[in-house]
Motif scaffolding. Structure first.
Motif, PDB file in Angstrom:
ATOM      1  N   ALA A 133       0.822  -1.359   0.064  1.00 47.17           N
ATOM      2  CA  ALA A 133      -0.195   0.089   0.107  1.00 47.17           C
ATOM      3  C   ALA A 133       0.944   1.370  -0.043  1.00 47.17           C
ATOM      4  O   ALA A 133       0.661   2.145  -0.772  1.00 47.17           O
ATOM      5  N   ALA A 181       0.262   0.046  -4.427  1.00 45.01           N
ATOM      6  CA  ALA A 181      -0.295  -0.900  -5.011  1.00 45.01           C
ATOM      7  C   ALA A 181      -1.851  -0.882  -5.222  1.00 45.01           C
ATOM      8  O   ALA A 181      -2.633  -1.581  -5.987  1.00 45.01           O
ATOM      9  N   GLU A 182      -2.371  -0.176  -4.158  1.00 42.16           N
ATOM     10  CA  GLU A 182      -3.950   0.031  -4.390  1.00 42.16           C
ATOM     11  C   GLU A 182      -4.443   1.035  -5.169  1.00 42.16           C
ATOM     12  O   GLU A 182      -5.597   1.425  -5.207  1.00 42.16           O
ATOM     13  N   ASP A 183      -3.511   1.827  -5.462  1.00 40.61           N
ATOM     14  CA  ASP A 183      -3.774   3.141  -6.503  1.00 40.61           C
ATOM     15  C   ASP A 183      -4.241   2.518  -7.931  1.00 40.61           C
ATOM     16  O   ASP A 183      -4.006   1.469  -8.369  1.00 40.61           O
ATOM     17  N   ARG A 184      -4.992   3.604  -8.472  1.00 37.88           N
ATOM     18  CA  ARG A 184      -5.726   3.165  -9.854  1.00 37.88           C
ATOM     19  C   ARG A 184      -5.146   4.120 -10.729  1.00 37.88           C
ATOM     20  O   ARG A 184      -6.303   4.779 -11.237  1.00 37.88           O
ATOM     21  N   ARG A 208       2.781   6.902  -8.484  1.00 37.21           N
ATOM     22  CA  ARG A 208       1.594   5.913  -7.666  1.00 37.21           C
ATOM     23  C   ARG A 208       1.328   6.608  -6.511  1.00 37.21           C
ATOM     24  O   ARG A 208       2.351   7.284  -5.729  1.00 37.21           O
ATOM     25  N   ARG A 247      -0.348   4.708   0.275  1.00 38.34           N
ATOM     26  CA  ARG A 247      -1.091   5.191   1.485  1.00 38.34           C
ATOM     27  C   ARG A 247      -0.567   4.305   2.742  1.00 38.34           C
ATOM     28  O   ARG A 247       0.021   3.259   2.588  1.00 38.34           O
ATOM     29  N   GLU A 276     -11.421   0.883   9.072  1.00 31.94           N
ATOM     30  CA  GLU A 276     -11.846   0.367   7.825  1.00 31.94           C
ATOM     31  C   GLU A 276     -12.966   1.017   7.365  1.00 31.94           C
ATOM     32  O   GLU A 276     -13.418   1.017   5.859  1.00 31.94           O
ATOM     33  N   ASP A 312     -13.392   6.975   5.439  1.00 25.21           N
ATOM     34  CA  ASP A 312     -12.456   7.331   4.062  1.00 25.21           C
ATOM     35  C   ASP A 312     -11.872   8.750   4.112  1.00 25.21           C
ATOM     36  O   ASP A 312     -11.954   9.325   5.338  1.00 25.21           O
TER      37      ASP A 312
END
Length: 260
Positions: free
Chosen positions: A37, A41-44, A67, A70, A159, A162
């Motif tokens: 992260a 890796a979680e970025d788009r 990227r 986070r 979780e 946001d």
């Protein structure tokens, strides 16, 4: 870095196109698991559409490595963000270095000599006024830092939280405004849309790059509106390949609060 399990030191190397992770300290396992992260890796980024803008199209195409990572940790991002409020980068780095030497524990593992873990909220609250003055921290940032240290546990993301939720929580704390909240959620969540409204330099980077003129914060947001949902990514791309207005005066001189 700090983790819920304790401090950790993480060392990353790249060999043969693979990232290798080594970690030490009580928080090593948790920190090591967070590395993907951190590296985005979680970025788009493939979801970003430059909209035909020639500068953004060119920079986006030339920067496939960009990227938005986070960290998932509010406290480690919040302390330096508070220290960066309304001062030059030189001043913020000087106070951060002094605070780490005063209240930060040595980093676990075979870390470089002098490397420190960010001080815990409890340790920050234990720093006396004269110690803050010796670090060079003014009263306004001192009060803000003590305020966030008092409620630090309630600011860590869950979780169900946001970017907007964490921003709202942060802005309920005395001394934390729009700019600081934005800086923190960018680092904690890698939010692709949150812009640092109120930044001294950012508005002119955006204005000069997208419109060829200086602007204010509201003007900056108007220029970024076509990319709502990806505005922070646009800012990052402009930081790579955009332009700034020419300097017309001397730089702001850092203030030495230790002499006041």
């Amino acid at each position: 870095m700090s983790t819920p399990d304790g401090p950790a030191t993480v060392h990353l190397t790249v060999r043969g196109g693979e990232v290798r992770v080594t970690a030490w300290g009580p928080g090593a396992e948790r920190a090591g698991a967070a590395v993907p992260a951190w590296l985005g890796a979680e970025d788009r980024p493939e979801e970003f559409e430059p909209g035909g803008h020639p500068l953004l199209t060119r920079v986006h195409r030339a920067s496939p490595w960009l990227r938005l990572g986070r960290t998932g940790r509010t406290w480690d991002a919040l302390v330096p963000a508070v220290l960066e409020q309304k001062v030059t980068v030189i001043e913020a780095h000087r106070v951060w270095r002094a605070l780490l030497r005063l209240a930060g524990e040595p980093a676990p593992g075979p870390a470089p000599e002098g490397m420190r873990v960010p001080p815990t909220p409890q340790r920050v609250l234990a720093v006396t006024d004269w110690e803050w003055h010796r670090c060079g921290l003014d009263g306004a940032r001192r009060r803000a830092l003590r305020a966030v240290a008092s409620v630090a546990a309630r600011l860590e993301p869950e979780e169900a939280v946001d970017c907007p939720d964490l921003q709202r929580r942060l802005k309920t704390v005395s001394g934390i405004g729009v700019w600081t909240a934005a800086e923190v959620v960018q680092r904690v969540f890698g939010c692709p849309d949150t812009v640092s409204y109120g930044d001294y330099h950012l508005k002119n980077l955006v204005g000069w790059s997208l419109a060829g003129r200086r602007t204010d914060d509201d003007g900056m947001m108007e220029l970024l509106e076509p990319w709502r949902g990806q505005r922070q990514r646009v800012v990052r791309l402009l930081g790579i390949g955009g332009s700034r207005p020419p300097r017309r005066g001397p730089r702001n001189a850092p203030t030495n609060y230790r002499r006041i």
